[in-house]
Scaffold this active site. Structure first.
Site, PDB file in Angstrom:
ATOM      1  N   HIS A  40       2.069  22.570  -2.019  1.00 30.24           N
ATOM      2  CA  HIS A  40       0.861  21.957  -1.456  1.00 30.24           C
ATOM      3  C   HIS A  40      -0.253  21.820  -2.490  1.00 30.24           C
ATOM      4  O   HIS A  40      -1.358  21.408  -2.154  1.00 30.24           O
ATOM      5  CB  HIS A  40       0.351  22.766  -0.246  1.00 30.24           C
ATOM      6  CG  HIS A  40       1.225  22.647   0.959  1.00 30.24           C
ATOM      7  ND1 HIS A  40       1.119  23.475   2.053  1.00 30.24           N
ATOM      8  CD2 HIS A  40       2.242  21.794   1.251  1.00 30.24           C
ATOM      9  CE1 HIS A  40       2.018  23.132   2.962  1.00 30.24           C
ATOM     10  NE2 HIS A  40       2.719  22.125   2.491  1.00 30.24           N
ATOM     11  N   THR A  41       0.040  22.147  -3.734  1.00 30.06           N
ATOM     12  CA  THR A  41      -0.942  21.934  -4.799  1.00 30.06           C
ATOM     13  C   THR A  41      -1.086  20.444  -5.117  1.00 30.06           C
ATOM     14  O   THR A  41      -2.070  20.027  -5.719  1.00 30.06           O
ATOM     15  CB  THR A  41      -0.550  22.702  -6.086  1.00 30.06           C
ATOM     16  OG1 THR A  41      -1.467  22.352  -7.117  1.00 30.06           O
ATOM     17  CG2 THR A  41       0.854  22.367  -6.558  1.00 30.06           C
TER      18      THR A  41
ATOM     19  N   ASP B  59      -5.467  19.693  -2.434  1.00 30.82           N
ATOM     20  CA  ASP B  59      -6.454  20.492  -3.164  1.00 30.82           C
ATOM     21  C   ASP B  59      -7.205  19.544  -4.097  1.00 30.82           C
ATOM     22  O   ASP B  59      -6.774  18.408  -4.294  1.00 30.82           O
ATOM     23  CB  ASP B  59      -5.814  21.718  -3.849  1.00 30.82           C
ATOM     24  CG  ASP B  59      -5.142  21.475  -5.200  1.00 30.82           C
ATOM     25  OD1 ASP B  59      -5.370  20.426  -5.828  1.00 30.82           O
ATOM     26  OD2 ASP B  59      -4.388  22.357  -5.643  1.00 30.82           O
TER      27      ASP B  59
ATOM     28  N   GLY C  15      20.697  20.709   5.096  1.00 34.42           N
ATOM     29  CA  GLY C  15      20.826  20.944   3.657  1.00 34.42           C
ATOM     30  C   GLY C  15      20.438  19.708   2.858  1.00 34.42           C
ATOM     31  O   GLY C  15      20.133  18.652   3.416  1.00 34.42           O
TER      32      GLY C  15
ATOM     33  N   ASP D  30      21.280  16.847   1.537  1.00 32.94           N
ATOM     34  CA  ASP D  30      22.419  15.919   1.621  1.00 32.94           C
ATOM     35  C   ASP D  30      21.967  14.465   1.690  1.00 32.94           C
ATOM     36  O   ASP D  30      22.741  13.579   2.061  1.00 32.94           O
ATOM     37  CB  ASP D  30      23.275  16.249   2.859  1.00 32.94           C
ATOM     38  CG  ASP D  30      22.526  15.998   4.165  1.00 32.94           C
ATOM     39  OD1 ASP D  30      21.277  15.877   4.131  1.00 32.94           O
ATOM     40  OD2 ASP D  30      23.182  15.914   5.222  1.00 32.94           O
TER      41      ASP D  30
ATOM     42  N   HIS E 102      11.878  17.955   2.902  1.00 32.38           N
ATOM     43  CA  HIS E 102      12.238  17.498   4.239  1.00 32.38           C
ATOM     44  C   HIS E 102      13.732  17.192   4.333  1.00 32.38           C
ATOM     45  O   HIS E 102      14.322  17.347   5.396  1.00 32.38           O
ATOM     46  CB  HIS E 102      11.390  16.283   4.640  1.00 32.38           C
ATOM     47  CG  HIS E 102       9.993  16.642   5.053  1.00 32.38           C
ATOM     48  ND1 HIS E 102       9.346  16.041   6.108  1.00 32.38           N
ATOM     49  CD2 HIS E 102       9.134  17.569   4.572  1.00 32.38           C
ATOM     50  CE1 HIS E 102       8.139  16.588   6.244  1.00 32.38           C
ATOM     51  NE2 HIS E 102       7.984  17.509   5.303  1.00 32.38           N
TER      52      HIS E 102
ATOM     53  N   PRO F  15       9.422  22.975   9.408  1.00 31.57           N
ATOM     54  CA  PRO F  15       8.272  23.859   9.636  1.00 31.57           C
ATOM     55  C   PRO F  15       6.999  23.019   9.798  1.00 31.57           C
ATOM     56  O   PRO F  15       6.764  22.095   9.018  1.00 31.57           O
ATOM     57  CB  PRO F  15       8.217  24.718   8.370  1.00 31.57           C
ATOM     58  CG  PRO F  15       9.098  24.070   7.367  1.00 31.57           C
ATOM     59  CD  PRO F  15      10.055  23.183   8.099  1.00 31.57           C
TER      60      PRO F  15
ATOM     61  N   SER G 208      20.230  13.038   3.789  1.00 33.86           N
ATOM     62  CA  SER G 208      20.217  12.472   5.154  1.00 33.86           C
ATOM     63  C   SER G 208      18.849  11.846   5.463  1.00 33.86           C
ATOM     64  O   SER G 208      18.740  10.950   6.297  1.00 33.86           O
ATOM     65  CB  SER G 208      20.555  13.548   6.198  1.00 33.86           C
ATOM     66  OG  SER G 208      19.737  14.696   6.032  1.00 33.86           O
TER      67      SER G 208
ATOM     68  N   ASP H 181      -0.634  23.016 -10.179  1.00 36.86           N
ATOM     69  CA  ASP H 181      -1.214  24.247 -10.715  1.00 36.86           C
ATOM     70  C   ASP H 181      -1.287  25.300  -9.604  1.00 36.86           C
ATOM     71  O   ASP H 181      -0.709  25.108  -8.531  1.00 36.86           O
ATOM     72  CB  ASP H 181      -2.606  23.962 -11.311  1.00 36.86           C
ATOM     73  CG  ASP H 181      -3.547  23.287 -10.318  1.00 36.86           C
ATOM     74  OD1 ASP H 181      -3.340  23.445  -9.093  1.00 36.86           O
ATOM     75  OD2 ASP H 181      -4.497  22.615 -10.749  1.00 36.86           O
TER      76      ASP H 181
END
Length: 317
Positions: free
Chosen positions: A189-190, A242, A70, A72, A64, A159, A74, A249
Site C-alpha cells: 500500500h506504499t 501515501d 493461487g 494462475d 488479486h 481481503p 485467472s 518505500d
C-alpha cells in the site's frame, strides 16, 4: 537461496493448493525462453513512462490473482457467455493495466510460442513494478501454469479494506501465509490510489458513538471528507495510498503510526501485539521491510493451481 525458495515453494503449494503441487524453479525458462524477463520488463517500463499508475496496478493485480485459486492468471480471463469472470467481480472493477500483460504476452509468444504462462508474466510484471518504483528486486520462481476457471463470485474471498485483524489473519492463513506475511504484504500500500468507497466507512457514520474513526488523525479525516463529499458524483474521487504514491518505500508504516492511512485494515495492524511490533520495525527500517516484503512475495507468488499455458491471456485454450 534457490534451495530455500524451492523448499518454501513446495511447502506452500502443498498447504494452499488443491491441485497437485507444481514445483517452481529459478531457471525454468533458461533454455526454452531465456529473454522472457527482459521482454516483460521492457513492456512494463514502456507502459510506466506513459502512465505512472501502472506499477501499483500491476502489483495489485498480482495480489488479486494469487488470492483466488493461487497465482494462475485467472484474473486476466474475460467474462464469456453466462460466466462472469473474476475481473468483473466488485472488488476487481477498479483493476487496470491488463493491456500491459497482454502486450508482454504477445511479445513473448513471438519469441517463444506456447512456452511461458500468463501467470508467470504477471508475477514478473509485479516484481518489475516494485523495482521501477524504487523498491527491491528478487528472483521470481518460475513454472506456474494458467488456470481454466474464473468466477466473479469467488472475488468475495479477497481481503477487504474494512477487515479487522482476525479477519485478515484468517484470510492470509487460509492461503498458508503468516502474520509476518500479512504485515509485509500490506506494505504494498506504499504505492497506488484508492477510491472513496474503500475508506468511506471511516470518515462518515463510523459507529453509533463516532462519526469519524477515532484512530484516524483529525486533519487527515477532514481532508478525506473534502475529497469524498456525501453526494460524491466524481467517479474517480479518492486519495493516494501515501504522499509518495509512486515510490516504493516504508512511508506507509510511518503513516499507520500517525493515524494517516486510508483503510481500516491498515489501522488494524496496530491492534495485535505481533503485527504492531512489525509495523514499528518496518517504520524504523526500510531495509527490514524490503527484506520481509521480498520473502513474502516469493511465498505468495508460489501459490499455484493452474493447468495449461494459455496462448492468449484473455481466454482459455
Amino acid at each position: 537461496m534457490a534451495l530455500l525458495v524451492a523448499v518454501l515453494t513446495l511447502v506452500v503449494l502443498v498447504l494452499a493448493s488443491s491441485s497437485p503441487a507444481i514445483s517452481l524453479s529459478s531457471n525454468y525458462y533458461e533454455k526454452s525462453c531465456p529473454d522472457v524477463e527482459l521482454i516483460v520488463a521492457k513492456a512494463v517500463r514502456s507502459a510506466t513512462t506513459k502512465d505512472k499508475t501502472v506499477p501499483a496496478a500491476l502489483l495489485r493485480m498480482h495480489f488479486h490473482d494469487c488470492f483466488i485459486r493461487g497465482c494462475d492468471a485467472s484474473v486476466l480471463l474475460y467474462s464469456k457467455g453466462n460466466n462472469k469472470a473474476e475481473k468483473d467481480g466488485p472488488a476487481n472493477l477498479s483493476l487496470h493495466g491488463f493491456y500491459v500483460i497482454e502486450n508482454a504476452k504477445k511479445e513473448v509468444e513471438a519469441q517463444c510460442p506456447g512456452v511461458v504462462s500468463c501467470a508467470d508474466i504477471l508475477a514478473f510484471a509485479a516484481r518489475d513494478a516494485v523495482v521501477l518504483s524504487g523498491g527491491p528486486t528478487w528472483d521470481v520462481p518460475k513454472g506456474r501454469k494458467d488456470g481454466r476457471t474464473s468466477k466473479a463470485s469467488e472475488t468475495i474471498q479477497l481481503p477487504a479494506p474494512t477487515f479487522n485483524i482476525s479477519q485478515l489473519k484468517q484470510s492470509f492463513s487460509q492461503r498458508g501465509l503468516s502474520m509476518d506475511d500479512l504485515v509485509a504484504l500490506s506494505g504494498g500500500h506504499t504505492i497506488g490510489f484508492s477510491h472513496c468507497s474503500s475508506f468511506q466507512n471511516r470518515i462518515r457514520n463510523f459507529n453509533a458513538t463516532h462519526d469519524i474513526d477515532p484512530t484516524m488523525h483529525p486533519s487527515f479525516a477532514a481532508s478525506l471528507r473534502s475529497v469524498c463529499p456525501i453526494k460524491n458524483k466524481a467517479k474517480n474521487a479518492g486519495a493516494t495510498m501515501d504522499p509518495s504514491s509512486t515510490t516504493f518505500d516504508n512511508t506507509y508504516f510511518k503513516l499507520i503510526l500517525h493515524g494517516k492511512t486510508l483503510f481500516s485494515s491498515d489501522q488494524a495492524l496496530l491492534t495485535n501485539p505481533k503485527t504492531k511490533g512489525l509495523v514499528y520495525k518496518f517504520a524504523s527500517s526500510k531495509q527490514s521491510f524490503e527484506k520481509a516484503f521480498v520473502n513474502s512475495m516469493i511465498k505468495m507468488s508460489s501459490l499455484n493451481g493452474g493447468q495449461e499455458i494459455r496462448k492468449d491471456c484473455r481466454v482459455v485454450n
